[in-house]
Design an enzyme around this catalytic site. Sequence first.
Site, PDB file in Angstrom:
ATOM      1  N   ASP A   1       0.722  -1.099   0.017  1.00 25.12           N
ATOM      2  CA  ASP A   1      -0.007   0.014  -0.018  1.00 25.12           C
ATOM      3  C   ASP A   1       0.779   1.093  -0.040  1.00 25.12           C
ATOM      4  OD1 ASP A   1      -2.000   2.002   0.557  1.00 25.12           O
ATOM      5  OD2 ASP A   1      -3.153   0.437   1.455  1.00 25.12           O
TER       6      ASP A   1
ATOM      7  N   CYS B   1     -12.350 -15.276 -15.637  1.00 23.90           N
ATOM      8  CA  CYS B   1     -13.374 -16.359 -15.882  1.00 23.90           C
ATOM      9  C   CYS B   1     -14.601 -15.980 -15.188  1.00 23.90           C
ATOM     10  CB  CYS B   1     -13.076 -17.593 -15.105  1.00 23.90           C
ATOM     11  SG  CYS B   1     -11.419 -18.729 -15.707  1.00 23.90           S
TER      12      CYS B   1
ATOM     13  N   CYS C   1     -15.150   4.637  -2.938  1.00 28.59           N
ATOM     14  CA  CYS C   1     -15.570   4.699  -1.845  1.00 28.59           C
ATOM     15  C   CYS C   1     -15.690   6.412  -1.430  1.00 28.59           C
ATOM     16  CB  CYS C   1     -14.699   4.273  -0.583  1.00 28.59           C
ATOM     17  SG  CYS C   1     -14.510   2.309  -0.557  1.00 28.59           S
TER      18      CYS C   1
ATOM     19  N   CYS D   1     -10.338 -18.869 -21.538  1.00 27.28           N
ATOM     20  CA  CYS D   1     -10.035 -17.738 -20.741  1.00 27.28           C
ATOM     21  C   CYS D   1      -8.575 -17.370 -21.185  1.00 27.28           C
ATOM     22  CB  CYS D   1     -10.169 -18.295 -19.186  1.00 27.28           C
ATOM     23  SG  CYS D   1      -9.345 -16.683 -18.154  1.00 27.28           S
TER      24      CYS D   1
ATOM     25  N   CYS E   1      -6.198 -18.083 -17.866  1.00 28.58           N
ATOM     26  CA  CYS E   1      -6.106 -19.456 -17.231  1.00 28.58           C
ATOM     27  C   CYS E   1      -6.825 -20.528 -18.058  1.00 28.58           C
ATOM     28  CB  CYS E   1      -6.691 -19.536 -15.847  1.00 28.58           C
ATOM     29  SG  CYS E   1      -8.504 -19.592 -15.976  1.00 28.58           S
TER      30      CYS E   1
ATOM     31  N   CYS F   1     -17.031  20.593  -8.555  1.00 28.25           N
ATOM     32  CA  CYS F   1     -17.369  19.166  -7.703  1.00 28.25           C
ATOM     33  C   CYS F   1     -16.742  19.121  -6.618  1.00 28.25           C
ATOM     34  CB  CYS F   1     -17.099  18.256  -8.882  1.00 28.25           C
ATOM     35  SG  CYS F   1     -15.213  17.633  -9.182  1.00 28.25           S
TER      36      CYS F   1
END
Length: 443
Positions: A102, A215, A229, A290, A293, A400
């Site tokens: 992070d 998938c 969020c 896929c 995979c 905004c």
Amino acid sequence: MTGESLDGSLHALTIELDALRRENANLKQQLKEKDGACGELPMSLEEFQRYGRQMIVGETGGLSGQVKLRSARVLIVGAGGLGCPALQYLAGAGIGHLGIVDNDVVEESNLHRQPLHDTSKVGLLKCDSAKEALSRLNPYCSIKTYPVRLSYANAFEIFPSWDLILDCTDSPMSRYLISDVAVNLGKTVVSGSGLGTEGQLSIYNFENKGPCYRCFYPIPPRPGSVVSCQSGGVLGPCIGVLGIMMAVEALKILFGIYTLENFKPFLMQYSGFPYQTLRMFKMRNRKQGCLCCGDNPTITKSTIESGHIKYEAFCGAINYDVLSKDERLSASEFEANYWSQKERGFVCLDVRPRLHYEISHLPGTYNMTVKELDEMEGSIEELQKHIPVITPDLDIVVLCRYGNDSRLATRILKDKFKLRNVRDVKGGYFAYIDEINPSLPKY
């Protein structure tokens, strides 16, 4: 020094060495006696006491299960609303090695849903704040931090040394990247997401047999359809429930509860309101076609690391760079040239969602969202139903929250409605608060 004196010194050293050896042997024997009559123990006595009530739960596998956790290496990508509770419970459960990816810093707006951090940690890197808190929680847990933004350029350097990956990120772009890299390295991923009062979680690429994220979602979400969020909000306990459920799934994988014989792909959906509900959906197995995979994958380590896979473009990231410099105002320019003037020959349009606008706004402004503007036909008469004073030549300043949606709204007003004098405020309402009026509430 004579030969006789050398012999004497050597003899004295030999005696001292023998004494040290005897002392070492006595200390080892005392340690064995302290640990008990069962011989070498796989954990310290303090760890037995710490994890005792967990080990006597039948599903954990007792001592052997705890030893598995002690040697496990789990990487958590994202130390936010999902990552914090997952990290707390995994560290508490006795995971021996935790990694945290992070590059964000702790903000005050994080604290209602990210309980690893506290007010004193505002401004610190989240991974460092989390490491400090987890080390206090469990000193037997080794923690490695990666204060970087996960990308195609560093994922293959970070992932290989970890047994299990927890995807606690908040964007489809990150989820596709994490899944793709995990498939190419044979890693299992526990993935969660949450917004508002609900969320979901799944396990991808279990034991490298699929299915993967692609998938489940071969087609990415439409541009602008994914709410963050920041804009959509989140209720802390609801996102916390999901993070804890991710920790439970991680422990089940590490204990060996899931096997290739009994594991069935699933999607678990949680909703906190109006009543708490939890639903489980069976999902299909790996898709042979896929791109990652499947039987003939085209998304490989080389194509990912080369940057050939354009994750941002694939996920339809919105291009906010739609205005020239002349079409933008700083908060200071807005204040000096418009807002502070007694004769206000302009309109200020706030394009935040209504709920945001009601929390805090500048007096005398109008409120319409980008979506509402975009869905209109484009006539000035239609716009006048919402903003009666508007004319084609009137100065319009668009505001905004952060200065992103206002750019899109400005472009719509100029291109669709043919309004000539429209500009937005760089950094939005929050920039105005920071630079001009800090007495206004941030949220």
